[in-house]
Design a protein around this motif. Sequence first.
Motif, mmCIF file in Angstrom:
data_model
loop_
_atom_site.group_PDB
_atom_site.id
_atom_site.type_symbol
_atom_site.label_atom_id
_atom_site.label_comp_id
_atom_site.label_asym_id
_atom_site.label_seq_id
_atom_site.Cartn_x
_atom_site.Cartn_y
_atom_site.Cartn_z
ATOM 1 N N ASN A 127 0.847 -1.196 0.000
ATOM 2 C CA ASN A 127 0.000 0.000 0.000
ATOM 3 C C ASN A 127 0.883 1.247 0.000
ATOM 4 O O ASN A 127 1.588 1.523 0.975
ATOM 5 N N ARG A 128 0.840 2.014 -1.084
ATOM 6 C CA ARG A 128 1.703 3.195 -1.174
ATOM 7 C C ARG A 128 1.030 4.468 -0.664
ATOM 8 O O ARG A 128 1.614 5.549 -0.723
ATOM 9 N N SER A 129 -0.180 4.328 -0.134
ATOM 10 C CA SER A 129 -0.867 5.490 0.435
ATOM 11 C C SER A 129 -0.600 5.565 1.939
ATOM 12 O O SER A 129 -0.603 4.555 2.631
ATOM 13 N N SER A 130 -0.368 6.769 2.428
ATOM 14 C CA SER A 130 -0.157 6.979 3.860
ATOM 15 C C SER A 130 -1.393 7.557 4.534
ATOM 16 O O SER A 130 -1.322 8.015 5.674
ATOM 17 N N THR A 131 -2.535 7.519 3.833
ATOM 18 C CA THR A 131 -3.778 8.067 4.361
ATOM 19 C C THR A 131 -4.737 6.932 4.704
ATOM 20 O O THR A 131 -5.085 6.136 3.817
ATOM 21 N N PRO A 132 -5.162 6.800 5.961
ATOM 22 C CA PRO A 132 -6.114 5.749 6.319
ATOM 23 C C PRO A 132 -7.399 5.860 5.488
ATOM 24 O O PRO A 132 -7.942 6.946 5.297
ATOM 25 N N GLY A 133 -7.856 4.726 4.967
ATOM 26 C CA GLY A 133 -9.074 4.711 4.170
ATOM 27 C C GLY A 133 -8.880 5.023 2.711
ATOM 28 O O GLY A 133 -9.819 4.889 1.920
ATOM 29 N N ALA A 134 -7.671 5.437 2.313
ATOM 30 C CA ALA A 134 -7.394 5.750 0.896
ATOM 31 C C ALA A 134 -6.271 4.846 0.398
ATOM 32 O O ALA A 134 -5.225 5.301 -0.059
ATOM 33 N N GLU A 135 -6.489 3.548 0.491
ATOM 34 C CA GLU A 135 -5.435 2.581 0.189
ATOM 35 C C GLU A 135 -5.194 2.449 -1.310
ATOM 36 O O GLU A 135 -6.127 2.502 -2.102
ATOM 37 N N GLN A 136 -3.924 2.291 -1.677
ATOM 38 C CA GLN A 136 -3.525 2.094 -3.063
ATOM 39 C C GLN A 136 -2.548 0.916 -3.104
ATOM 40 O O GLN A 136 -1.349 1.080 -2.908
ATOM 41 N N TRP A 137 -3.100 -0.260 -3.361
ATOM 42 C CA TRP A 137 -2.304 -1.487 -3.293
ATOM 43 C C TRP A 137 -1.671 -1.800 -4.645
ATOM 44 O O TRP A 137 -2.341 -1.780 -5.673
ATOM 45 N N GLU A 138 -0.370 -2.078 -4.605
ATOM 46 C CA GLU A 138 0.381 -2.406 -5.813
ATOM 47 C C GLU A 138 1.075 -3.763 -5.617
ATOM 48 O O GLU A 138 1.538 -4.079 -4.520
ATOM 49 N N PRO A 139 1.172 -4.589 -6.669
ATOM 50 C CA PRO A 139 1.782 -5.919 -6.524
ATOM 51 C C PRO A 139 3.306 -5.849 -6.375
ATOM 52 O O PRO A 139 3.956 -4.951 -6.901
ATOM 53 N N PHE A 140 3.852 -6.818 -5.666
ATOM 54 C CA PHE A 140 5.303 -6.899 -5.511
ATOM 55 C C PHE A 140 5.743 -8.357 -5.528
ATOM 56 O O PHE A 140 4.963 -9.281 -5.262
ATOM 57 N N THR A 141 7.010 -8.550 -5.828
ATOM 58 C CA THR A 141 7.698 -9.823 -5.632
ATOM 59 C C THR A 141 8.972 -9.521 -4.861
ATOM 60 O O THR A 141 9.527 -8.419 -4.979
ATOM 61 N N ALA A 142 9.435 -10.478 -4.060
ATOM 62 C CA ALA A 142 10.616 -10.210 -3.233
ATOM 63 C C ALA A 142 11.406 -11.488 -2.993
ATOM 64 O O ALA A 142 10.851 -12.591 -2.982
ATOM 65 N N ARG A 143 12.702 -11.281 -2.794
ATOM 66 C CA ARG A 143 13.605 -12.351 -2.371
ATOM 67 C C ARG A 143 14.331 -11.866 -1.127
ATOM 68 O O ARG A 143 14.630 -10.675 -1.003
ATOM 69 N N GLN A 144 14.628 -12.796 -0.234
ATOM 70 C CA GLN A 144 15.252 -12.385 1.023
ATOM 71 C C GLN A 144 16.266 -13.424 1.490
ATOM 72 O O GLN A 144 16.028 -14.632 1.391
ATOM 73 N N ARG A 145 17.378 -12.920 1.992
ATOM 74 C CA ARG A 145 18.398 -13.751 2.642
ATOM 75 C C ARG A 145 18.415 -13.399 4.124
ATOM 76 O O ARG A 145 18.405 -12.222 4.491
ATOM 77 N N VAL A 146 18.452 -14.419 4.972
ATOM 78 C CA VAL A 146 18.440 -14.214 6.417
ATOM 79 C C VAL A 146 19.585 -14.993 7.039
ATOM 80 O O VAL A 146 19.876 -16.123 6.635
ATOM 81 N N ALA A 147 20.236 -14.389 8.017
ATOM 82 C CA ALA A 147 21.234 -15.077 8.841
ATOM 83 C C ALA A 147 20.799 -14.958 10.299
ATOM 84 O O ALA A 147 20.339 -13.899 10.724
ATOM 85 N N THR A 148 20.923 -16.026 11.052
ATOM 86 C CA THR A 148 20.525 -15.995 12.457
ATOM 87 C C THR A 148 21.720 -15.886 13.394
ATOM 88 O O THR A 148 21.542 -15.620 14.584
ATOM 89 N N LYS A 149 22.925 -16.067 12.892
ATOM 90 C CA LYS A 149 24.147 -15.978 13.686
ATOM 91 C C LYS A 149 25.105 -15.028 12.985
ATOM 92 O O LYS A 149 25.737 -15.426 12.021
ATOM 93 N N ARG A 150 25.209 -13.904 13.268
ATOM 94 C CA ARG A 150 24.510 -12.868 13.966
ATOM 95 C C ARG A 150 23.248 -12.463 13.218
ATOM 96 O O ARG A 150 23.187 -12.658 12.005
ATOM 97 N N PRO A 151 22.220 -11.932 13.938
ATOM 98 C CA PRO A 151 20.972 -11.585 13.272
ATOM 99 C C PRO A 151 21.183 -10.613 12.110
ATOM 100 O O PRO A 151 21.888 -9.606 12.241
ATOM 101 N N GLY A 152 20.562 -10.920 10.966
ATOM 102 C CA GLY A 152 20.662 -10.033 9.812
ATOM 103 C C GLY A 152 19.827 -10.531 8.650
ATOM 104 O O GLY A 152 19.442 -11.703 8.604
ATOM 105 N N PHE A 153 19.540 -9.640 7.702
ATOM 106 C CA PHE A 153 18.778 -10.007 6.505
ATOM 107 C C PHE A 153 18.996 -8.968 5.426
ATOM 108 O O PHE A 153 19.366 -7.819 5.688
ATOM 109 N N VAL A 154 18.718 -9.383 4.183
ATOM 110 C CA VAL A 154 18.675 -8.480 3.030
ATOM 111 C C VAL A 154 17.411 -8.829 2.249
ATOM 112 O O VAL A 154 17.270 -9.953 1.758
#
Length: 326
Positions: free
Chosen positions: A129-156
């Motif tokens: 949702n790229r709108s910052s106004t409550p009740g005026a939502e503007q939803w746009e589709p996305f795709t994402a990839r993520q890398r996570v490490a637990t030792k030490r905590p981190g992600f991209v």
Amino acid sequence: MTTDNNPPTPPQLAPEDPPHVLADYVVPSYAPSQPNRKLLVLKWGAIVVCTGFAVAIVMGLWGNARWAKDTAVRVQALEAATPKTRPEHYDDAELGSLPPVVRRYLSKALNMYQPIVRGVYLEQTGTFNRSSTPGAEQWEPFTARQRVATKRPGFVWDAAITMSPGFTVRVVDAYVAGVGSLQPSLFGLIDLGGSQGNSDIARGELIRYFAECVWYPTALLPSQGVQWKPVDDHTAQATLTDGPLTVSLRFVFNADGLVESIRSDERSALIDGAMVPMPWEVRLSNYQRYSGMLVPQEAEVAWLAPAGRMPYWRGKVEMLDYAMPR
């Protein structure tokens, strides 16, 4: 009889017609004194459109290459900040001192002797949702990839959001070696403003990592540095420390003993280039088994603004690939 000695005059022949040429058989075409303006406009319009498409393709390829290179640098930094650890397995005995609601959840989410997750690769789809106004939502589709490490905590987190009327905004959200960053970019080329390195953004990104531990629940064990305190029969508070940062989240469990929602009062929203403190909530659903662990497949994230609840992220996990001892 008189004889004319003059010879008779030969008959006069008509002069020969000049030879015909090809042009004599061609109907002359009409050539206007001025070019047809409509055709001229269409011609140049086609040229401009084709040129625009070519420029867009070149910019897209350049932007993707540049973005992929920058993201790869962040992932390499994440791997460099991950210490080598010996293989570990979950032991149910470490749950004895936990609040009952937490003990019930971890016993259900993990198998006995579950390997400890050291890293995760995941893929997501959803809407933003790229709108910052409550009740005026503007939803746009996305795709994402993520890398996570637990030792030490981190992600991209590397995402592509398709904005109307067809523009692609690339977003990287990261927490690496204690440093948080949020960077949006148009086509991966034009900086749209972000934040990096300050304490507010680092705290916010560590909170995000901590909340997402429900996708790698061995990270919520006491042996992994998490401290739990009871709040009531359905709620518990969890605390995690990374370097100089300590963050706490409130976990709410449903009737099945699974995490239903997570809330933080310590996170700040990026509004008009400034970090503004605001309560933050994650709602979780559709639990499934992955590599022996029971994890949510869908989530919604929202800011709890004074004007009302503002959901801004709805996503589904399409893939989970864990790095852990076998």
